[in-house]
Design a protein around this motif. Sequence first.
Motif, short mmCIF file in Angstrom:
data_model
loop_
_atom_site.label_atom_id
_atom_site.label_comp_id
_atom_site.label_asym_id
_atom_site.label_seq_id
_atom_site.Cartn_x
_atom_site.Cartn_y
_atom_site.Cartn_z
N HIS A 35 0.85 -1.19 0.00
CA HIS A 35 0.00 0.00 0.00
C HIS A 35 0.88 1.24 0.00
O HIS A 35 1.80 1.38 0.81
N ASP A 36 0.56 2.18 -0.90
CA ASP A 36 1.38 3.38 -1.05
C ASP A 36 1.45 4.22 0.23
O ASP A 36 2.44 4.92 0.47
N ALA A 37 0.41 4.16 1.06
CA ALA A 37 0.38 4.98 2.28
C ALA A 37 1.48 4.59 3.27
O ALA A 37 1.81 5.39 4.16
N TYR A 38 2.05 3.40 3.10
CA TYR A 38 3.07 2.92 4.03
C TYR A 38 4.45 2.82 3.39
O TYR A 38 5.37 2.25 3.97
N ALA A 39 4.60 3.41 2.20
CA ALA A 39 5.84 3.25 1.44
C ALA A 39 6.98 4.13 1.94
O ALA A 39 8.09 4.04 1.43
N ASP A 40 6.70 4.99 2.94
CA ASP A 40 7.79 5.83 3.48
C ASP A 40 8.79 5.02 4.30
O ASP A 40 9.89 5.51 4.59
N LEU A 41 8.43 3.80 4.68
CA LEU A 41 9.35 2.91 5.38
C LEU A 41 9.67 1.71 4.51
O LEU A 41 8.84 1.28 3.70
N THR A 42 10.85 1.15 4.68
CA THR A 42 11.28 0.01 3.87
C THR A 42 10.79 -1.30 4.48
O THR A 42 10.47 -1.36 5.68
N PRO A 43 10.75 -2.38 3.68
CA PRO A 43 10.41 -3.69 4.24
C PRO A 43 11.34 -4.08 5.40
O PRO A 43 10.89 -4.71 6.37
N ASP A 44 12.62 -3.73 5.31
CA ASP A 44 13.54 -4.06 6.40
C ASP A 44 13.15 -3.33 7.68
O ASP A 44 13.27 -3.89 8.79
N GLN A 45 12.71 -2.08 7.55
CA GLN A 45 12.29 -1.34 8.75
C GLN A 45 11.04 -1.96 9.36
O GLN A 45 10.93 -2.05 10.59
N TYR A 46 10.11 -2.40 8.52
CA TYR A 46 8.93 -3.08 9.05
C TYR A 46 9.32 -4.39 9.74
O TYR A 46 8.79 -4.73 10.81
N SER A 47 10.26 -5.11 9.14
CA SER A 47 10.72 -6.35 9.77
C SER A 47 11.39 -6.06 11.12
O SER A 47 11.16 -6.77 12.11
N SER A 48 12.20 -5.01 11.16
CA SER A 48 12.87 -4.64 12.41
C SER A 48 11.85 -4.21 13.47
O SER A 48 12.01 -4.52 14.66
N GLY A 49 10.81 -3.49 13.04
CA GLY A 49 9.78 -3.07 13.98
C GLY A 49 9.06 -4.25 14.60
O GLY A 49 8.81 -4.28 15.82
N LEU A 50 8.73 -5.25 13.79
CA LEU A 50 8.06 -6.44 14.31
C LEU A 50 9.00 -7.23 15.22
O LEU A 50 8.58 -7.71 16.29
#
Length: 295
Positions: A35-50
């Motif tokens: 989703h474009d609304a969440y594209a300001d963060l990278t997949p790696d950042q989302y993985s790190s957040g989880l």
Amino acid sequence: MPQLPAEGTMKAAVRWLRALRTADVDRARALFIHHDAYADLTPDQYSSGLEWLLRIGMVPVPRAAQASPALEERFLNLQLLEKSLEAARPDWITGGNEAAFDGTWLPAPGRAVAEVLGLSNTDAAAAVEKAWLTERARVGAAGEQALVTLIARSVHAEVVHVSAFSDRFGYDIAVESAHSRVHLEVKTTTNTTGQTIFLSRHEYETMRTDPAWHLVFLLLDEQEQLTTVSTVSQAWIARAVPRDQHSHGAKWASARLPLPPAALTPGIEALHEYLLPGAPATLLTGSGQSHAVHA
């Protein structure tokens, strides 16, 4: 040096908390990636957040019963900050000046993470104080245990860690023989400059009424090894504590006391008569060490 996760990781963690209230991990991850609304963060950042949420025990997401959505989000973000501070133990908590932590102080790193989490400075400052109190209790327990271990192998007397089972005595360690006793209230820091001790009214009244009572100040190094043992002057304590306001019937309950070098004597003289011949007790005798506090 220990620090909180990076801003992107914390921002991702906030989004995970919001998403996982209604979706599972796979659906939330797909939302973040596509989703474009969440594209300001990278997949790696989302993985790190989880990964961070899993590390600090916030997955499954805790719930605030009967709270509105806005209140629940505030609750979760406060939990995220508190648990992150406890897990990361940033150096501005562990090495901070004790005098600064009064429930209102918020250093620049704390303000930055509060902004990311959407928390007020007041909420964040309360979380910082809670983290510091937790750290203070942890360091205090480490200091007491280190001193108990040192005394037990150095004296011919019974050594009891009384604060391990009760905080009502007004002291932490009892050293007793058939004919005499010593009661030690222990204060510990890892900070080599600008130390402050916190004395409760109960501890102070115990000092006044118990001739066996002594206040001991310990310094631990970065590995939490005992490096300095000093005794705090009781005459100095009596001068330093606040004065009761008798005209208003007000008595102080807890005192924050900046500790000057002149108030300290290296070692614990009260234990000298108990020392075993040849005991490795230079910290207890004060030989080969300087005052614990440096100007």
